[in-house]
Design a protein around this motif. Structure first.
Motif, PDB file in Angstrom:
ATOM      1  N   TYR A  79      -6.515   0.930  -4.580  1.00  0.00           N
ATOM      2  CA  TYR A  79      -5.612   0.076  -4.068  1.00  0.00           C
ATOM      3  C   TYR A  79      -6.090  -1.209  -3.951  1.00  0.00           C
ATOM      4  O   TYR A  79      -5.291  -2.272  -4.063  1.00  0.00           O
ATOM      5  CB  TYR A  79      -5.071   0.644  -2.480  1.00  0.00           C
ATOM      6  N   GLY A 125      -2.179   2.819  -7.132  1.00  0.00           N
ATOM      7  CA  GLY A 125      -2.778   1.831  -6.345  1.00  0.00           C
ATOM      8  C   GLY A 125      -1.699   0.473  -6.641  1.00  0.00           C
ATOM      9  O   GLY A 125      -1.124  -0.138  -5.926  1.00  0.00           O
ATOM     10  N   LYS A 151      -5.891   3.541   1.516  1.00  0.00           N
ATOM     11  CA  LYS A 151      -4.633   3.936   1.074  1.00  0.00           C
ATOM     12  C   LYS A 151      -4.414   4.298  -0.080  1.00  0.00           C
ATOM     13  O   LYS A 151      -5.041   3.905  -1.424  1.00  0.00           O
ATOM     14  CB  LYS A 151      -3.567   2.539   1.203  1.00  0.00           C
ATOM     15  N   THR A 152      -3.411   5.367  -0.497  1.00  0.00           N
ATOM     16  CA  THR A 152      -3.258   6.196  -1.692  1.00  0.00           C
ATOM     17  C   THR A 152      -4.302   7.099  -2.201  1.00  0.00           C
ATOM     18  O   THR A 152      -4.105   7.576  -3.178  1.00  0.00           O
ATOM     19  CB  THR A 152      -3.024   5.332  -2.914  1.00  0.00           C
ATOM     20  N   ARG A 187      -4.270  -4.324  -5.078  1.00  0.00           N
ATOM     21  CA  ARG A 187      -3.411  -5.204  -4.397  1.00  0.00           C
ATOM     22  C   ARG A 187      -4.191  -6.750  -4.529  1.00  0.00           C
ATOM     23  O   ARG A 187      -3.142  -7.926  -4.532  1.00  0.00           O
ATOM     24  CB  ARG A 187      -4.048  -5.016  -2.893  1.00  0.00           C
ATOM     25  N   ALA A 199       0.855  -1.428  -4.152  1.00  0.00           N
ATOM     26  CA  ALA A 199       0.413  -3.064  -4.151  1.00  0.00           C
ATOM     27  C   ALA A 199       1.792  -3.804  -4.527  1.00  0.00           C
ATOM     28  O   ALA A 199       2.322  -4.732  -3.841  1.00  0.00           O
ATOM     29  CB  ALA A 199      -0.722  -3.349  -4.863  1.00  0.00           C
TER      30      ALA A 199
END
Lengths: 326, 326
Positions: free
Chosen positions: B56, B86, B50-51, B60, B90
């Motif tokens: 990320y 990220g 993701k991203t 997160r 998150a």
């Protein structure tokens, strides 16, 4: 397996055969893409499959399903592209020789790759030679088993493993009811996924996607009888240009699929550029039509899954797509 | 967590927090690439995270590790690129506001993306303003928690989940003893993977890879003390240009890593083109240096794993790499 529609148990057998060999490709999602298009968009990235397309799944399952004696004699296939590479690799991995009959005007990279994967490539002249005659002669001489690209139950079952993965991955992603858009040529991938989803995720509806002018499956579904395309070439989506759905695949498609979707070549190029920017994957035009349908041919905000079927694109065409749309 | 090296249990906690949120990225392999280079090459495709980068994972985990009160107050980060996106995603997913301090000359696409992910972007002028002063003032005013890009134990533990996956995936692929080459800036990803591999796959040796002229980690490992790069810019590998390894990351790197590898910018461009042709993934230059080391800086035929850390590259640069080398 007889020449009848595979069952979900055949797809599960295929999954067991492919385990540790085929890539379990990710179901990608990009939050910025979702925001831009107003719905959650998931992409099953089969371009990341071995040999760059889903074709390896069906080829590996079909070659694995042969008897030892058949494998010892070798296999044969007709293809100018992705099926050729899938069969060549599957045969090599399983200790079988392979003969691939390719048109002499096929992209030289695909010929080079197929040979590099260990196949004996036999070239024929589209204008003056009959490939079926060549294939029949070689098969008879050497006792080769023909691996058809889609009208083969073991090929369909192998492609259907994609659908098993989609069923599992969509549950993990919290997808509850969605169209599954699938790049569709002869219907091997679409029918395999359709059988898997009917058994495992009946809330997911498979729908074939085709390029304009080559919408034989869409018209066949609409009319209930097998339709044929007027032209055999003339789209950049070469990987999914077939004259008509198969006699084995069409009844499966008719039993399980929602209506087909038709997109333009330009839609496919735009989807390739967006897949580059947002998903970091490389798609060929024929492998991008399902994403194009998910992006440009939706009216509501429901979740959608697009199967990106392949990434075997030449660099100049890919650069052109980026220049135009990235 | 105190400001000390994370343990394998911290990485396992991070993996539980990331489950269902971070992508489990595939460990890709291409038989034709193996044949061309005479060894098995596996690529952990974090560009598909993701991203578009591994960042990320750490972001997160770090935001999830905050107390409810801290999350309610919000988070802050300094970044011109992948860490920014990220942290922004998150924070949004976990219901926290985020402030990202970015240089006003950062690529506009990265500013646009970070804002689109819900962050408040505060731009500063590199020539006339002090970003630390701006950050301290905003943090004090609003009680924001700073999420450092690598010298933060929860960030390292989050990045380390990549290593847990590599340990599992390499076993499935039958990899028995290999170097794991990792694109390295401040060392957050490399140190996290190093801790995971030491616990789970001690036969896999992490090794940082850096661009020429920015080989601070390689020199730090060779000398045993933290070294600094003479320059702060001047490579296309912008994502991994940091002045020196972190005070938290360096001891971890020194305890677990083999020698660093240094590659040229041109090596990175060649690796980007090969990743396009053979793996169907999009890499940015800084995300391609580990693959470049796997391809062009190996003398033997042992298996090798390259971590492809990110794919956030502008289209013109990607087109140039293809034009030159694909």
């Amino acid at each position: 397996m007889a020449d009848t529609s595979p069952l979900i148990s055949d797809i599960e057998t295929a999954a067991a055969r492919l385990k540790g060999h085929a890539e379990r490709t990710p179901l990608l999602n990009a939050p910025l893409l979702d925001a831009e298009f107003g719905r959650r968009i998931f992409v099953k990235a089969e371009c990341l499959q071995k040999t760059g397309s889903f074709k390896y799944r069906g080829a590996r399952n079909a070659v694995a399903a042969l008897s030892d004696a058949q494998r010892a004699a070798g296999v044969i296939a007709f293809s100018s592209g992705n099926h050729a590479q899938g069969v060549a690799l599957a045969a090599r991995e399983l200790g079988a020789t392979s003969v691939i009959i390719m048109p002499s005007d096929a992209p030289s990279l695909k010929i080079v790759n197929t040979r590099a994967l260990g196949a004996e490539v036999v070239l024929y002249d589209r204008e003056t030679e009959d490939r079926d005659e060549i294939g029949e002669r070689l098969s008879a001489e050497r006792g080769l088993s023909l691996i058809k690209p889609f009208d083969n139950p073991n090929v369909i079952a192998g492609q259907g493993t994609t659908g098993l993965e989609i069923a599992e991955q969509s549950r993990l992603a919290g997808i509850d009811g969605a169209d599954v858009l699938i790049c569709c040529g002869g219907g091997g991938l679409t029918s395999g996924i359709a059988i898997a989803l009917a058994a495992k995720s009946p809330d997911l509806t498979p729908r074939p996607v085709e390029p304009e002018g080559f919408d034989d499956v869409t018209r066949s579904l609409a009319t209930g009888t097998i339709q044929t395309n007027p032209r055999r070439s003339g789209s950049i989506c070469d990987a999914i240009i077939t004259p008509s759905p198969g006699h084995l695949t069409f009844p499966i498609l008719a039993a399980h699929c929602g209506p087909g979707v038709v997109v333009s070549d330009d839609d496919a190029l735009r989807a390739m550029a967006i897949a580059f920017t947002r998903l970091k994957i490389v798609l060929e035009p024929g492998g991008a039509v399902a994403l194009a349908a998910a992006l440009f041919h939706r009216a509501d905000s429901r979740d959608v899954i697009a199967v990106a079927s392949g990434g075997n694109v030449d660099a100049p065409l890919f650069r052109m797509a980026l220049e135009k749309y990235a």
